[in-house]
Design a protein around this motif. Structure first.
Motif, short mmCIF file in Angstrom:
data_model
loop_
_atom_site.label_atom_id
_atom_site.label_comp_id
_atom_site.label_asym_id
_atom_site.label_seq_id
_atom_site.Cartn_x
_atom_site.Cartn_y
_atom_site.Cartn_z
N PRO A 68 -72.31 39.86 23.94
CA PRO A 68 -70.99 39.31 24.24
C PRO A 68 -70.96 37.78 24.31
N VAL A 71 -70.89 36.44 20.75
CA VAL A 71 -69.56 36.75 20.20
C VAL A 71 -68.53 35.78 20.76
N LEU A 72 -68.60 35.53 22.08
CA LEU A 72 -67.69 34.57 22.72
C LEU A 72 -67.89 33.18 22.14
N ASN A 75 -66.14 33.05 18.75
CA ASN A 75 -64.68 33.04 18.87
C ASN A 75 -64.17 31.68 19.37
N THR A 280 -63.44 39.33 21.99
CA THR A 280 -64.83 39.42 22.45
C THR A 280 -65.11 40.78 23.07
N THR A 284 -67.68 43.55 21.53
CA THR A 284 -68.78 43.96 22.40
C THR A 284 -68.75 45.47 22.64
#
Length: 436
Positions: A68, A71-72, A75, A280, A284
């Motif tokens: 996560p 991914v965050l 983004n 996100t 996830t």
């Protein structure tokens, strides 16, 4: 009739493929087949116990926090305008060459991959920036769309890569070593893509005309403007290399810096923040569902004894190990034509890893090879997810034209795999020199 455990394992795989063909999510399919097979082989109480423990046990593993957070980070990077900065810098340095806009697109995709970790995100984000520019300079549709589709695949090779994290978790390898192992192959593949563009535009001069030459001041300005992104990558990934961060800590640092950059540039507000957080969470949850399914399906296959039987049979045939390796690569290429990359990864590792281990290949090295093969699947017909992503950006371009454009890049990926097989130190040099 009583079935032996290996036959039950084969039945489980066949049922799995049928469920995937019926469009059932891969995580749910693995859970259903894994629990049913486990109950068949070991009894219903043991299967229910596994089903009750697996989701909590594996979703609370500390190392999985890297997913996560990376991914965050990606983004936030997309919102901060990094993609435009990267493309502006690459265009200033390469745009005046024949096919220079396409080469700049590859360079920008490689840079954005270093903060996104997603092939689809890279293709969408860079496609929105690059495709209008290539259309304005009258690039051929095949070259323009093929470049974006292929460049987007770098998102799962250049660290941070979700594919490497999943591979590391499922094969019990070091996440940090795998992330570092992807750096030089990612650079090599990017250079092969640029070389492909150079050869293509040399043979067909009208498909990629040169753009305007930027001044020295413009080049330096765009390079400085893209400096924050370079700094974020250097701090987060470089921190893993020197031993300052664990992968999870590096992901947290990268996510914080990307968020801070978006705040500093005032490109983030409450609406965009809610989109960032929702996307996100969605990504996830998707990845964690796959991992939980894999951790249920894997023990079922192990209990069936099928992976060991296959590995033992192949080793007993005394075939050259590189012949077996290339046969496996060919199988992965064919699977990539019909299945999504993550599905291939989690479905096959339990069977393939014992074979690779028995043949004496380095599992870190094989992980990089496998990810490149998965990249090939991202642009292979008939699935070719990245191709359809690009198609959504340019609905007026026929799908056949896009597939025509990706063929030279697909061949470049094959050359990259061959080079990594011949020279495995390209993969292993950085991980083997990292400070522990």
């Amino acid at each position: 009739m009583t079935l032996d455990s290996e036959t039950i394992g084969i039945i489980g795989i066949v049922v799995m493929l049928i469920l995937l063909a019926l469009r059932m999510p891969i995580g749910i399919a693995m859970l259903l087949v894994g629990i049913t097979g486990f109950a068949w082989l070991n009894g219903l109480p043991a299967a229910l116990s596994s089903l009750g423990n697996a989701p909590y046990s594996y979703s609370t593993v500390y190392d999985l926090a890297v997913i996560p957070l990376f991914v965050l980070m990606g983004n936030c990077a997309a919102v901060s305008g990094m993609s435009r900065d990267l493309y502006a810098a690459a265009y200033a340095w390469l745009g005046h060459l024949r096919g220079g806009l396409a080469s700049a697109t590859i360079a920008a995709c490689a840079g954005f991959a270093a903060v996104s970790g997603s092939s689809i995100a890279s293709a969408v984000t860079m496609g929105r920036v690059c495709l209008p520019e290539m259309k304005r300079y009258k690039y051929s549709d095949a070259l323009a769309t093929g470049t974006v589709a292929a460049g987007g695949t770098l998102g799962i090779l250049i660290p941070p890569s979700t594919a490497f994290v999943i591979y590391a978790i499922l094969t019990e390898q070091s996440i940090g070593r795998l992330l570092l192992a992807g750096f030089l192959p990612g650079l090599l593949l990017s250079l092969l893509f640029i070389l492909t563009i150079a050869i293509w535009t040399y043979l067909k001069t009208d498909i990629g005309p040169p753009g305007e030459r930027a001044s020295r001041e413009e080049r330096m300005r765009t390079l400085i403007q893209s400096g924050p992104m370079i700094a974020i990558v250097a701090i987060s990934i470089g921190g893993i290399y020197v031993g300052a961060f664990t992968p999870s800590e590096a992901a947290a640092v990268g996510a914080f810096l990307s968020f801070a950059l978006a705040l500093w540039r005032r490109t983030i507000n409450w609406d965009s923040l809610s989109i960032i957080l929702i996307e996100t969470v969605k990504t996830t949850a998707f990845v964690f569902l796959i991992l939980i399914g894999a951790f249920v399906f894997g023990p079922f296959l192990a209990l069936s004894g099928l992976p060991e039987q296959i590995a033992t049979a192949l080793v007993a045939m005394e075939l050259p190990r590189y012949l077996i390796l290339f046969a496996l690569i060919l199988i992965y290429m064919m699977l990539g034509m019909f299945l999504e990359g993550f599905s291939i990864l989690v479905l096959t590792l339990a069977i393939v890893i014992p074979i690779i281990d028995a043949l004496g290949f380095d599992l870190i090295w094989f992980g990089v090879i496998m990810v490149i093969v998965l990249e090939m699947g991202l642009i292979s017909p008939p699935v070719g997810i990245n191709v359809f992503v690009v198609k959504g950006l340019v609905p007026d371009v026929p799908i056949g034209e896009i597939f025509k454009g990706i063929l030279p890049f697909w061949l470049a990926m094959g050359v990259c795999i061959l080079l990594l097989v011949l020279f495995p130190q390209i993969v292993l040099f950085i991980p083997n020199t990292m400070i522990r």
